[in-house]
Design a protein around this motif. Structure first.
Motif, mmCIF file in Angstrom:
data_model
loop_
_atom_site.group_PDB
_atom_site.id
_atom_site.type_symbol
_atom_site.label_atom_id
_atom_site.label_comp_id
_atom_site.label_asym_id
_atom_site.label_seq_id
_atom_site.Cartn_x
_atom_site.Cartn_y
_atom_site.Cartn_z
ATOM 1 N N TYR A 251 0.827 -1.207 0.000
ATOM 2 C CA TYR A 251 0.000 0.000 0.000
ATOM 3 C C TYR A 251 0.860 1.254 0.000
ATOM 4 O O TYR A 251 0.414 2.322 -0.424
ATOM 5 C CB TYR A 251 -0.934 -0.012 1.208
ATOM 6 C CG TYR A 251 -2.040 1.010 1.131
ATOM 7 C CD1 TYR A 251 -3.184 0.759 0.385
ATOM 8 C CD2 TYR A 251 -1.941 2.227 1.799
ATOM 9 C CE1 TYR A 251 -4.205 1.693 0.306
ATOM 10 C CE2 TYR A 251 -2.954 3.166 1.721
ATOM 11 C CZ TYR A 251 -4.085 2.894 0.967
ATOM 12 O OH TYR A 251 -5.084 3.834 0.881
ATOM 13 N N SER A 252 2.106 1.144 0.448
ATOM 14 C CA SER A 252 3.016 2.286 0.461
ATOM 15 C C SER A 252 3.390 2.742 -0.949
ATOM 16 O O SER A 252 3.985 3.807 -1.114
ATOM 17 C CB SER A 252 4.290 1.933 1.229
ATOM 18 O OG SER A 252 4.933 0.803 0.664
ATOM 19 N N CYS A 253 3.050 1.937 -1.962
ATOM 20 C CA CYS A 253 3.299 2.316 -3.359
ATOM 21 C C CYS A 253 2.058 2.911 -4.027
ATOM 22 O O CYS A 253 2.139 3.417 -5.151
ATOM 23 C CB CYS A 253 3.757 1.098 -4.172
ATOM 24 S SG CYS A 253 5.280 0.330 -3.590
ATOM 25 N N LEU A 254 0.916 2.844 -3.350
ATOM 26 C CA LEU A 254 -0.347 3.221 -3.978
ATOM 27 C C LEU A 254 -0.585 4.722 -3.887
ATOM 28 O O LEU A 254 -0.340 5.356 -2.858
ATOM 29 C CB LEU A 254 -1.501 2.480 -3.307
ATOM 30 C CG LEU A 254 -2.839 2.508 -4.046
ATOM 31 C CD1 LEU A 254 -2.755 1.670 -5.318
ATOM 32 C CD2 LEU A 254 -3.960 2.003 -3.145
ATOM 33 N N SER A 255 -1.091 5.274 -4.962
ATOM 34 C CA SER A 255 -1.442 6.691 -5.008
ATOM 35 C C SER A 255 -2.561 6.883 -6.016
ATOM 36 O O SER A 255 -2.849 5.988 -6.827
ATOM 37 C CB SER A 255 -0.226 7.539 -5.402
ATOM 38 O OG SER A 255 0.213 7.207 -6.709
ATOM 39 N N GLU A 256 -3.184 8.057 -5.949
ATOM 40 C CA GLU A 256 -4.212 8.363 -6.944
ATOM 41 C C GLU A 256 -3.618 8.396 -8.341
ATOM 42 O O GLU A 256 -4.248 7.943 -9.314
ATOM 43 C CB GLU A 256 -4.858 9.724 -6.619
ATOM 44 C CG GLU A 256 -5.744 9.714 -5.401
ATOM 45 C CD GLU A 256 -6.457 11.050 -5.223
ATOM 46 O OE1 GLU A 256 -6.349 11.911 -6.131
ATOM 47 O OE2 GLU A 256 -7.119 11.230 -4.198
ATOM 48 N N GLU A 257 -2.406 8.917 -8.469
ATOM 49 C CA GLU A 257 -1.750 8.984 -9.777
ATOM 50 C C GLU A 257 -1.526 7.587 -10.348
ATOM 51 O O GLU A 257 -1.668 7.369 -11.557
ATOM 52 C CB GLU A 257 -0.408 9.714 -9.654
ATOM 53 C CG GLU A 257 -0.535 11.208 -9.340
ATOM 54 C CD GLU A 257 -0.889 11.491 -7.900
ATOM 55 O OE1 GLU A 257 -1.307 12.637 -7.598
ATOM 56 O OE2 GLU A 257 -0.762 10.569 -7.065
ATOM 57 N N LEU A 258 -1.188 6.640 -9.487
ATOM 58 C CA LEU A 258 -0.979 5.271 -9.960
ATOM 59 C C LEU A 258 -2.286 4.660 -10.460
ATOM 60 O O LEU A 258 -2.335 4.064 -11.543
ATOM 61 C CB LEU A 258 -0.395 4.414 -8.842
ATOM 62 C CG LEU A 258 -0.215 2.931 -9.170
ATOM 63 C CD1 LEU A 258 0.731 2.740 -10.351
ATOM 64 C CD2 LEU A 258 0.281 2.161 -7.954
ATOM 65 N N LEU A 259 -3.354 4.804 -9.677
ATOM 66 C CA LEU A 259 -4.649 4.250 -10.091
ATOM 67 C C LEU A 259 -5.137 4.911 -11.383
ATOM 68 O O LEU A 259 -5.645 4.239 -12.289
ATOM 69 C CB LEU A 259 -5.674 4.428 -8.976
ATOM 70 C CG LEU A 259 -5.418 3.639 -7.687
ATOM 71 C CD1 LEU A 259 -6.496 3.955 -6.657
ATOM 72 C CD2 LEU A 259 -5.373 2.139 -7.956
ATOM 73 N N ASP A 260 -4.963 6.216 -11.477
ATOM 74 C CA ASP A 260 -5.376 6.918 -12.693
ATOM 75 C C ASP A 260 -4.527 6.483 -13.890
ATOM 76 O O ASP A 260 -5.040 6.330 -15.011
ATOM 77 C CB ASP A 260 -5.260 8.432 -12.496
ATOM 78 C CG ASP A 260 -6.256 8.961 -11.474
ATOM 79 O OD1 ASP A 260 -7.271 8.270 -11.235
ATOM 80 O OD2 ASP A 260 -6.008 10.046 -10.908
ATOM 81 N N GLY A 261 -3.222 6.287 -13.649
ATOM 82 C CA GLY A 261 -2.349 5.842 -14.728
ATOM 83 C C GLY A 261 -2.707 4.454 -15.217
ATOM 84 O O GLY A 261 -2.702 4.177 -16.431
#
Length: 462
Positions: A251-261
């Motif tokens: 979870y420390s790698c997860l971000s909104e930018e990642l999900l959007d990407g």
């Protein structure tokens, strides 16, 4: 005169009859293996171990040619090394690995290098050189590796200090030169620093990003000064993987930018499984809004998310992470034999998990050091989860909970197919609880003896 001739004739006939009836070895039996069809010989060889094949290749020239030049015999190879085995402290196992790759590497589809307990710099150096030579040979000979696994490298150990950079460079070079065949990559537990990890991921995504369908990066990064979710380079790397079907991350790698990407770059309905590990000592305080999850679900409507919480047991954290837009299929809460007064699972069971009753299929709760009471609430949750098929509960509960749970399944109020219960007790004397579990088993013998995968026990937790 005639009688003597007749006697002689009878003796000759008897001798000929004995000779004809005497068992004889057919000529074909002596060459049965030579006459065995090529396909049948290969079929027999497929049932033999690797060590047996390596010995049998020297029986005759035909067997040597068959064993050495039959790709189907050499599709999978798993190399195991250990820093605690005296044999692995020598050069012999590493030389064998490089020799094997030089001989049969061109046939391989599945390859794994695993190093257990890298407790000395000497072992790490031998392992690093071995893997580097093997990967260089595979790239040079254009081996079509489909599955590559390098689990639990633990590059943040001090023993790796002098060799981890060269190791990651060799791995990145292999991905740059590898054939367009990679499907499954496991780098779980590498614990690399961000620069080395980024180098490997960039090379992998640049060359094989459109072919990799499974990518296991759980614990891939070690502790970094800046959380990975704040690194835009990581998002750019994962955008190259356009055909992912399964992704494992912290979870420390997860971000909104990642999900959007991912929602932007993934092929429609490609991602099916998303595994997330939330660990107490990893950064996990970032805010990820539900609209990013909703965008990913819209792009991949078959997506199922599995979450593992390790020592993250407060309801405030669960409220922030477990968003209603997540298609949560499996959730696990693991105390790791540790207890904290601030832990509270009761609000999660009563207010958060019911939001996922249409998706939730598996629940695992392991709380050996807390005495929080939530039996009634958990039974209510189980009854309302339409697709729940597995419950694994290891906690301070009563045998009455087991009785009520089995009664619920018997009455058709739950679709559970797997029930694993471990009752923790403070008392060393577990005889009364064991007797009660035996009585419950006898009461529902027809149910647990059928299709239900059931197990219950009680142990002392100190």
């Amino acid at each position: 005169m005639s009688s003597a001739a007749d006697a002689t004739t009878v003796e000759i006939v008897c001798e000929e009859t004995k000779a004809n009836t005497r068992p004889q070895t057919p000529v074909s039996d002596t060459k049965s293996w030579d006459n065995l069809p090529h396909v049948s010989l290969i079929k027999i060889f497929t049932y033999l171990k690797e060590s047996q094949l390596l010995e049998l290749q020297f029986v005759c020239k035909r067997w040597y040619d068959v064993i050495r030049h039959t790709p189907s015999l050499w599709r999978d190879k798993y190399f195991r090394f250990s820093g605690r085995e005296p044999r692995d402290l020598t050069h012999q196992p590493y030389r064998y690995a490089t020799h094997f790759i030089r001989t049969f590497g061109k046939y391989l589809h599945v390859l794994e290098f695993r190093l257990h307990s890298p407790v000395s710099t000497g072992v790490c150096k031998k392992f690093q050189v071995c893997v580097k030579v093997c990967l260089n040979h595979l790239a040079k000979n254009r081996a079509r590796i489909k599955v590559l696994s390098l689990p639990m490298l633990q590059l943040d150990r001090s023993q790796w200090m002098l060799y981890k950079e060269d190791f990651c460079s060799a791995l990145a070079k292999f991905f740059c030169k590898s054939q367009h065949s990679m499907r499954d990559v496991c780098l779980r537990g590498a614990r690399a620093n961000f620069d080395d990890g980024y180098k490997v991921l960039y090379a992998m995504g640049y060359n094989t990003g459109d072919t990799v369908t499974r990518l296991d990066l759980e614990d891939f990064f070690g502790r970094t000064p800046t959380p990975v979710y704040d690194k835009p380079q990581f998002v750019d790397c994962l955008k190259n993987f356009t055909n992912l079907q399964e992704l494992d991350l912290n979870y420390s790698c997860l971000s909104e930018e990642l999900l959007d990407g991912l929602a932007e770059k993934l092929n429609p309905d490609s991602l099916r499984w998303f595994y997330l590990k939330i660990y107490a000592y990893d950064p996990h305080n970032q805010v990820v809004w539900g609209h990013s999850w909703a965008a990913l679900v819209k792009k991949c409507p078959s997506l199922k998310v599995n979450m593992l919480f390790q020592r993250v047991m407060t309801s405030d954290e669960h409220f922030r992470i477990l968003l209603p837009q997540i298609p949560l299929s499996q959730v696990s809460f693991d105390g790791c034999y540790f207890a904290d007064q601030s832990w509270q699972l009761y609000p999660t069971i009563t207010s958060i998990l019911p939001l996922f009753k249409k998706h939730l299929r598996r629940i695992t709760i392991d709380l050996p050091d807390t005495r929080e009471v939530f039996e009634n609430e958990l039974l209510s949750l189980i009854q309302h989860c339409d697709k729940l098929v597995s419950l694994k509960l290891y906690a301070f509960i009563t045998s009455r909970f087991v009785d009520r749970l089995l009664q619920m399944v018997q009455d058709g109020k739950s679709k559970l197919e797997i029930i694993k219960i471990r009752i923790y007790l403070r008392d060393y004397d577990t005889q009364d609880e064991e007797s009660e579990l035996d009585r419950i088993f006898a009461k529902y013998e027809r149910l647990v003896g059928g299709d239900l995968n059931y197990y219950a026990s009680c142990v002392t937790s100190i």
